[in-house]
Design an enzyme around this catalytic site. Structure first.
Site, PDB file in Angstrom:
ATOM      1  N   MET A  27       0.851  -1.198   0.000  1.00  0.00           N
ATOM      2  CA  MET A  27       0.000   0.000   0.000  1.00  0.00           C
ATOM      3  C   MET A  27       0.887   1.248   0.000  1.00  0.00           C
ATOM      4  SD  MET A  27      -3.408  -1.028   2.065  1.00  0.00           S
ATOM      5  CE  MET A  27      -2.818  -0.865   3.713  1.00  0.00           C
ATOM      6  N   GLY A  28       2.149   1.090  -0.444  1.00  0.00           N
ATOM      7  CA  GLY A  28       3.044   2.233  -0.554  1.00  0.00           C
ATOM      8  C   GLY A  28       3.626   2.647   0.787  1.00  0.00           C
ATOM      9  N   ALA A  29       4.176   3.898   0.820  1.00  0.00           N
ATOM     10  CA  ALA A  29       4.942   4.374   1.981  1.00  0.00           C
ATOM     11  C   ALA A  29       5.986   3.298   2.320  1.00  0.00           C
ATOM     12  CB  ALA A  29       4.041   4.684   3.169  1.00  0.00           C
ATOM     13  N   GLY A  33      11.337  -2.989   5.190  1.00  0.00           N
ATOM     14  CA  GLY A  33      10.640  -4.272   5.199  1.00  0.00           C
ATOM     15  C   GLY A  33      10.140  -4.593   3.799  1.00  0.00           C
ATOM     16  N   HIS A  34       9.501  -3.605   3.145  1.00  0.00           N
ATOM     17  CA  HIS A  34       9.031  -3.816   1.765  1.00  0.00           C
ATOM     18  C   HIS A  34      10.221  -4.103   0.838  1.00  0.00           C
ATOM     19  CE1 HIS A  34       5.604  -1.027   3.071  1.00  0.00           C
ATOM     20  NE2 HIS A  34       4.985  -2.125   2.702  1.00  0.00           N
ATOM     21  N   LYS A 148       5.160 -10.084   9.506  1.00  0.00           N
ATOM     22  CA  LYS A 148       4.609  -9.184  10.542  1.00  0.00           C
ATOM     23  C   LYS A 148       3.082  -9.289  10.546  1.00  0.00           C
ATOM     24  CE  LYS A 148       4.311  -4.581  10.331  1.00  0.00           C
ATOM     25  NZ  LYS A 148       2.946  -4.216  10.784  1.00  0.00           N
ATOM     26  N   ASP A 149       2.511  -9.360   9.345  1.00  0.00           N
ATOM     27  CA  ASP A 149       1.064  -9.556   9.221  1.00  0.00           C
ATOM     28  C   ASP A 149       0.815 -11.060   9.105  1.00  0.00           C
ATOM     29  OD1 ASP A 149       0.141  -6.708   9.007  1.00  0.00           O
ATOM     30  OD2 ASP A 149       1.591  -6.763   7.372  1.00  0.00           O
ATOM     31  N   GLN A 152      -2.679 -12.274   8.254  1.00  0.00           N
ATOM     32  CA  GLN A 152      -2.944 -11.960   6.837  1.00  0.00           C
ATOM     33  C   GLN A 152      -2.244 -12.988   5.938  1.00  0.00           C
ATOM     34  OE1 GLN A 152      -2.778  -7.927   4.885  1.00  0.00           O
ATOM     35  NE2 GLN A 152      -0.714  -8.563   4.337  1.00  0.00           N
TER      36      GLN A 152
HETATM   37  O1  PAF Z   1      -0.124  -5.850   3.793  1.00  0.00           O
HETATM   38  C1  PAF Z   1      -0.522  -4.948   3.009  1.00  0.00           C
HETATM   39  O2  PAF Z   1       0.195  -3.976   2.719  1.00  0.00           O
HETATM   40  C2  PAF Z   1      -1.911  -5.056   2.419  1.00  0.00           C
HETATM   41  O3  PAF Z   1      -2.779  -5.656   3.321  1.00  0.00           O
HETATM   42  C3  PAF Z   1      -1.934  -5.767   1.067  1.00  0.00           C
HETATM   43  C4  PAF Z   1      -1.513  -7.225   1.181  1.00  0.00           C
HETATM   44  C5  PAF Z   1      -1.032  -5.047   0.074  1.00  0.00           C
HETATM   45  C6  PAF Z   1      -3.359  -5.752   0.504  1.00  0.00           C
HETATM   46  O4  PAF Z   1      -3.832  -4.461   0.327  1.00  0.00           O
END
Ligand code: PAF
Length: 287
Positions: A27-29, A33-34, A148-149, A152
């Protein structure tokens, strides 16, 4: 850098190329980690698609959605090291939600029921809806998600099985700041006092892990709660220990099973989550 706003442009671009494609949904920012996900994806695939889309359907709180950090210019700079194989996908909502901007309803055998599922109603339906759209429209070979998620991640693995798209889900470790705070786009929303207090979350989790064979779950919970209450900047949202296989919270630890601690803590309006694994030992103290 290749930047596309529609999935059809990405298909046209990739159509004449021999390819393996890794998808890093975000979701950007973007933070380190990304970037660690992008790094792994770049090692394993010829092309890496990074999607940046702040998905409205996964926000149960409109204020949280409005405040979610955005910085596309900075994100492009952060990704520039991967320019040669990187495709940045920045869709408008219509490209992922051609009919209506709303969630579908999913069931994941209870994985979605507790923790984030209970405290953020509708959240996982929103996540699953957008991830299904990303998977079906981009058809990657692999998709990369951070631990971390953790809840999810388990839900996305279950979704992937349900969809039977044969995408390999790659689980990537949590990346932390030097002081232990789990990296998150939301960390940029913390004021200096909140940022100074936030490392107590992981510090307390490490302390619990250290005592995992002596402490019952109730003692772990009491310790965590007291540590958070000592910090005026922080407020506990939840503390749970759940079996990693079914994500059902429990106070009864069975020998030989794997568990995880899941916590959510508010720093002002910013919600921070973290998780650590409890080791598979046969010496848990029953509560
Ligand atoms: O973890 C996230 O950044 C969001 O939940 C994802 C997986 C990109 C879905 O919008």
């Amino acid at each position: 850098m290749l930047v596309f706003t529609t999935h059809t442009e990405i298909h046209s671009f990739l159509s004449d190329k021999k390819k393996s494609v890794g998808l890093v949904p975000t979701m950007g920012a973007l933070h380190k980690g990304h970037i660690s996900l992008v790094e792994i994806a770049a090692q394993e695939n010829e092309w890496v698609i990074v999607s940046i889309f702040i998905n409205p359907t996964q926000f149960n709180n409109p204020e949280d959605l409005a405040n979610y950090p955005k910085n596309l210019v900075q994100d492009k700079i952060a990704l520039s090291a991967y320019d040669e194989k990187l495709i940045l996908y920045v869709p408008e909502p219509e490209d992922l939600y051609p009919e209506k901007l709303e969630s579908k309803e999913y069931h994941f055998n209870g994985l979605e029921k507790h923790m984030e599922g209970a405290f953020r109603p509708g959240h996982f339906n929103g996540v699953a809806t957008v991830v299904e759209a990303l998977f079906k429209k981009l058809i990657p070979n692999r998709a990369y998600f951070g631990e971390k998620d953790y809840q999810q991640l388990q839900i996305i693995k279950a979704l992937n099985k349900q969809l039977d798209l044969k995408i390999k889900i790659v689980e990537c470790p949590i990346i932390r700041e030097k002081d232990g705070l789990a990296m998150s786009s939301r960390n940029t929303l913390l004021n200096p006092e909140q940022r100074e207090a936030a490392p107590v979350i992981f510090k307390s989790l490490k302390e619990i892990k250290f005592h995992q064979t002596q402490w019952s779950v109730s003692e772990m919970e009491a310790f965590f709660q007291a540590s958070i209450e000592r910090e005026s900047q922080l407020k506990l949202d939840y503390f749970y220990v759940a079996k990693t296989s079914d994500l059902i919270p429990t106070y009864n630890l069975e020998a030989g099973m794997t568990y995880r601690i899941f916590v959510a803590v508010f720093a002002g309006k910013t919600r921070l989550i973290d998780t650590v694994e409890l080791e598979k030992k046969n010496t848990f103290t029953p509560c």
